[in-house]
Design a protein around this motif. Structure first.
Motif, PDB file in Angstrom:
ATOM      1  N   THR A  66      40.273  30.423  41.792  1.00 35.05           N
ATOM      2  CA  THR A  66      40.864  30.356  43.125  1.00 35.05           C
ATOM      3  C   THR A  66      40.001  31.128  44.119  1.00 35.05           C
ATOM      4  O   THR A  66      39.676  32.308  43.877  1.00 35.05           O
ATOM      5  CB  THR A  66      42.292  30.947  43.120  1.00 35.05           C
ATOM      6  OG1 THR A  66      43.072  30.238  42.150  1.00 35.05           O
ATOM      7  CG2 THR A  66      42.953  30.816  44.486  1.00 35.05           C
ATOM      8  N   ALA A  67      39.620  30.476  45.217  1.00 35.51           N
ATOM      9  CA  ALA A  67      38.845  31.148  46.266  1.00 35.51           C
ATOM     10  C   ALA A  67      39.789  31.895  47.209  1.00 35.51           C
ATOM     11  O   ALA A  67      41.007  31.678  47.193  1.00 35.51           O
ATOM     12  CB  ALA A  67      38.016  30.122  47.037  1.00 35.51           C
ATOM     13  N   ALA A  68      39.205  32.754  48.030  1.00 36.15           N
ATOM     14  CA  ALA A  68      40.014  33.600  48.914  1.00 36.15           C
ATOM     15  C   ALA A  68      40.848  32.779  49.890  1.00 36.15           C
ATOM     16  O   ALA A  68      41.931  33.204  50.306  1.00 36.15           O
ATOM     17  CB  ALA A  68      39.103  34.566  49.672  1.00 36.15           C
ATOM     18  N   ASP A  69      40.372  31.592  50.244  1.00 37.70           N
ATOM     19  CA  ASP A  69      41.138  30.780  51.197  1.00 37.70           C
ATOM     20  C   ASP A  69      42.149  29.866  50.507  1.00 37.70           C
ATOM     21  O   ASP A  69      42.743  28.995  51.138  1.00 37.70           O
ATOM     22  CB  ASP A  69      40.180  29.954  52.074  1.00 37.70           C
ATOM     23  CG  ASP A  69      39.402  28.913  51.279  1.00 37.70           C
ATOM     24  OD1 ASP A  69      39.537  28.891  50.028  1.00 37.70           O
ATOM     25  OD2 ASP A  69      38.670  28.121  51.894  1.00 37.70           O
ATOM     26  N   THR A  72      41.116  25.860  45.091  1.00 31.60           N
ATOM     27  CA  THR A  72      41.044  26.035  43.646  1.00 31.60           C
ATOM     28  C   THR A  72      40.151  24.971  43.013  1.00 31.60           C
ATOM     29  O   THR A  72      39.984  23.885  43.552  1.00 31.60           O
ATOM     30  CB  THR A  72      42.425  25.929  42.970  1.00 31.60           C
ATOM     31  OG1 THR A  72      42.945  24.614  43.163  1.00 31.60           O
ATOM     32  CG2 THR A  72      43.395  26.957  43.518  1.00 31.60           C
ATOM     33  N   ASP A 113      36.746  40.471  35.226  1.00 32.88           N
ATOM     34  CA  ASP A 113      37.180  39.397  36.123  1.00 32.88           C
ATOM     35  C   ASP A 113      38.375  38.669  35.527  1.00 32.88           C
ATOM     36  O   ASP A 113      38.504  38.542  34.307  1.00 32.88           O
ATOM     37  CB  ASP A 113      36.029  38.403  36.348  1.00 32.88           C
ATOM     38  CG  ASP A 113      35.003  38.937  37.335  1.00 32.88           C
ATOM     39  OD1 ASP A 113      35.335  39.886  38.092  1.00 32.88           O
ATOM     40  OD2 ASP A 113      33.880  38.418  37.353  1.00 32.88           O
TER      41      ASP A 113
ATOM     42  N   ASN B   2      46.148  34.105  42.944  1.00 35.24           N
ATOM     43  CA  ASN B   2      45.297  34.875  42.044  1.00 35.24           C
ATOM     44  C   ASN B   2      43.836  34.635  42.380  1.00 35.24           C
ATOM     45  O   ASN B   2      43.170  33.819  41.760  1.00 35.24           O
ATOM     46  CB  ASN B   2      45.558  34.397  40.613  1.00 35.24           C
ATOM     47  CG  ASN B   2      46.265  35.465  39.810  1.00 35.24           C
ATOM     48  OD1 ASN B   2      45.930  36.641  39.927  1.00 35.24           O
ATOM     49  ND2 ASN B   2      47.217  35.039  39.000  1.00 35.24           N
ATOM     50  N   VAL B   3      43.312  35.333  43.370  1.00 32.68           N
ATOM     51  CA  VAL B   3      41.943  35.069  43.827  1.00 32.68           C
ATOM     52  C   VAL B   3      40.935  35.517  42.765  1.00 32.68           C
ATOM     53  O   VAL B   3      41.051  36.591  42.188  1.00 32.68           O
ATOM     54  CB  VAL B   3      41.678  35.796  45.161  1.00 32.68           C
ATOM     55  CG1 VAL B   3      40.215  35.661  45.566  1.00 32.68           C
ATOM     56  CG2 VAL B   3      42.593  35.251  46.247  1.00 32.68           C
ATOM     57  N   THR B   4      39.963  34.640  42.508  1.00 34.23           N
ATOM     58  CA  THR B   4      38.911  34.937  41.539  1.00 34.23           C
ATOM     59  C   THR B   4      37.759  35.621  42.274  1.00 34.23           C
ATOM     60  O   THR B   4      37.154  35.034  43.170  1.00 34.23           O
ATOM     61  CB  THR B   4      38.394  33.644  40.895  1.00 34.23           C
ATOM     62  OG1 THR B   4      39.507  32.841  40.494  1.00 34.23           O
ATOM     63  CG2 THR B   4      37.519  33.939  39.694  1.00 34.23           C
ATOM     64  N   ARG B   5      37.442  36.868  41.886  1.00 33.33           N
ATOM     65  CA  ARG B   5      36.385  37.602  42.562  1.00 33.33           C
ATOM     66  C   ARG B   5      35.080  36.806  42.598  1.00 33.33           C
ATOM     67  O   ARG B   5      34.635  36.288  41.576  1.00 33.33           O
ATOM     68  CB  ARG B   5      36.135  38.941  41.835  1.00 33.33           C
ATOM     69  CG  ARG B   5      35.086  39.834  42.503  1.00 33.33           C
ATOM     70  CD  ARG B   5      34.571  40.891  41.543  1.00 33.33           C
ATOM     71  NE  ARG B   5      33.979  40.299  40.359  1.00 33.33           N
ATOM     72  CZ  ARG B   5      32.744  39.757  40.343  1.00 33.33           C
ATOM     73  NH1 ARG B   5      31.994  39.758  41.432  1.00 33.33           N
ATOM     74  NH2 ARG B   5      32.281  39.223  39.226  1.00 33.33           N
ATOM     75  N   THR B   8      33.681  31.081  45.515  1.00 37.97           N
ATOM     76  CA  THR B   8      33.860  30.467  46.832  1.00 37.97           C
ATOM     77  C   THR B   8      34.101  28.968  46.721  1.00 37.97           C
ATOM     78  O   THR B   8      34.770  28.385  47.555  1.00 37.97           O
ATOM     79  CB  THR B   8      32.612  30.700  47.708  1.00 37.97           C
ATOM     80  OG1 THR B   8      31.460  30.278  46.978  1.00 37.97           O
ATOM     81  CG2 THR B   8      32.469  32.175  48.055  1.00 37.97           C
TER      82      THR B   8
END
Lengths: 251, 201
Positions: A66-69, A72, A113, B2-5, B8
């Motif tokens: 999942t990206a910050a925005d 997915t 991670d 659940n953001v993946t570090r 992008t």
């Protein structure tokens, strides 16, 4: 309920393993604990998944980044590790060219991670260790087959198991250090001195089928579509019954 | 969430044709089937509809091709995450076959089965109303064997495991009877827009 229906054709491949519908239904957090280089292109990623219910060798899982925005990306990956009670699973991923998910794993990921997984999934390309198994894989297609080999060893199973694995060269042979007497590697581009170079042929398969154990082999073929077509046709030509060939194609 | 570090993802495109969790396969058309590709010649291909119908019937290649031609142009979606845009299939609408066998009012579900024995289960409503085809052409050419040729079922509004390759027949029932992947953990209906991938979704 009235009648049930069985197709008037030979059923291709009976799905004999019941799949738990509850466990596949939700996402869980998986924490990366270890990265092991396998070949220049492939690495193994070990995850802690504390609530993992276990799997059968050959099953896969679905993985989500999942990206910050909120964007997915999801992919299916075969599980490389044998079932155990450690609450861990391992995946071995090729670094695909422009791979959105494999690219993240190979260039960005580090222990600690977190990603999300659900599974295990599919009861078809799975081997609980109950039947003699002839495993044929190429490239990263060996991943679900290695779960079977590891399971066979970990449980000390006596049911016959053989693995034919094709790689371009010894350097690109995934899990090279782990193979034992059950495995015959086939090299298509470069091989160690004295070992022939070339694709898998009937000469590799015929002796295995001639030496089939009582009750015959359950064949599992995994690799690119081109390899899966080639290997499954060789198997049929060598006399392996079509309904006892299970194929997993890495599209 | 659940953001993946460090993740992008690909550049975002405003693509309303892409169901959730899918990516655009572009020119690729991955082959996914769990069995050996059969050698099935058009001369040996038949297609049958029976079960809860007034007049069960089997068509051969020439008889099926005598039905009115119908094409599908649009998108397809595979449960393994790829979608393919703007594909063109040629064949015959399943409605043309169904109207000749006349489903009984009690028929609510169908099991589609292949010449190899693969099965896929569907609500009958997903096979009617111009939403399903028997397809034998892809992009104006004969459908390749590895993609289900000489003929496959095509139900493009559902995940593609429902579009049984090497289609041999459709059996109508008054209840849902899970097919191959439905028994192996996949969803009974498989609507990509609701992301009905697995049992319980």
């Amino acid at each position: 309920m009235t009648e049930t229906f069985t197709p008037p054709t030979r059923f291709a491949v009976p799905g004999r393993i019941a799949v738990s519908n509850g466990t596949a239904g939700h996402w869980q957090t998986a924490t990366l604990t270890e990265i092991r280089r396998e070949t220049p292109r492939a690495a193994t990623f070990r995850f802690a998944v504390p609530a993992w219910v276990g799997h059968l060798p050959g099953q896969h899982l679905r993985l989500r980044l999942t990206a910050a925005d909120g964007y997915t990306a999801q992919r299916h990956y075969s599980i490389a590790s044998a079932p155990d009670d450690s609450g861990h699973v391992e995946l071995t991923l090729d670094h695909a060219e422009d791979g959105e998910v494999s690219g993240w794993f190979h260039t960005e990921a580090r222990p600690g991670d977190r990603v999300e997984v659900r599974g295990p999934l599919s009861g078809f390309f799975a081997w609980p260790g109950d039947r003699a198994a002839l495993l044929i894989g190429a490239g990263s297609g060996v991943v679900p087959l290695m779960s079977m080999v590891r399971h066979h060893r970990a449980r000390g199973l006596s049911v016959p198991l053989r693995l034919l694995v094709s790689a371009r060269s010894p350097e690109e042979l995934i899990y090279a250090r782990e193979y034992g007497a059950e495995t015959t590697p086939v090299f298509t581009r470069a091989a160690p001195p004295g070992v022939p170079v070339g694709r898998m042929t009937a000469a590799h398969l015929d002796p295995l089928l001639e030496a089939a154990p009582a009750g015959g082999w359950e064949a599992y073929v995994c690799g690119s579509n081109a390899f899966a077509e080639h290997a499954s046709r060789l198997l049929v030509a060598a006399g392996q019954p079509v309904h006892r060939i299970r194929v997993e194609r890495f599209g | 969430m659940n953001v993946t570090r460090g993740f992008t993802g690909r550049p975002r495109v405003d693509n309303h044709g892409l169901p959730p969790g899918q990516y655009d396969a572009g020119d690729d058309w991955p082959v996914l089937s769990a069995e050996v590709t059969p050698d099935l010649a058009p001369a040996d291909w038949t297609f049958r509809i029976d079960g809860l119908v007034e007049a069960p019937r089997t068509w051969d290649w020439a008889q099926a091709h005598a039905l009115p031609a119908s094409a599908y142009e649009g998108d397809i979606h595979c449960v393994t995450s790829w979608s393919k845009f703007g594909v063109r299939f040629g064949g015959v609408s399943l409605d043309a076959f169904l109207e000749r066998v006349r489903p009984l009012p009690a028929a609510t579900h169908a099991v589609a089965y292949s010449h190899t024995g693969y099965t896929a289960s569907l609500p009958l409503a997903d096979l009617t109303g111009g939403r399903a085809w028997i397809a034998w052409e892809y992009d104006g050419r004969p459908l390749p064997a590895e993609h289900g040729g000489p003929a496959r079922l095509l139900v493009p509004h559902l995940y593609f495991w429902k579009s049984a390759k090497w289609i041999a027949g459709i059996h109508l029932l008054d209840h849902d009877e899970p097919g191959f992947w439905e028994r192996n953990g996949y969803h009974a209906r498989g609507n990509p827009w609701e992301e009905q991938r697995y049992s319980g979704d």
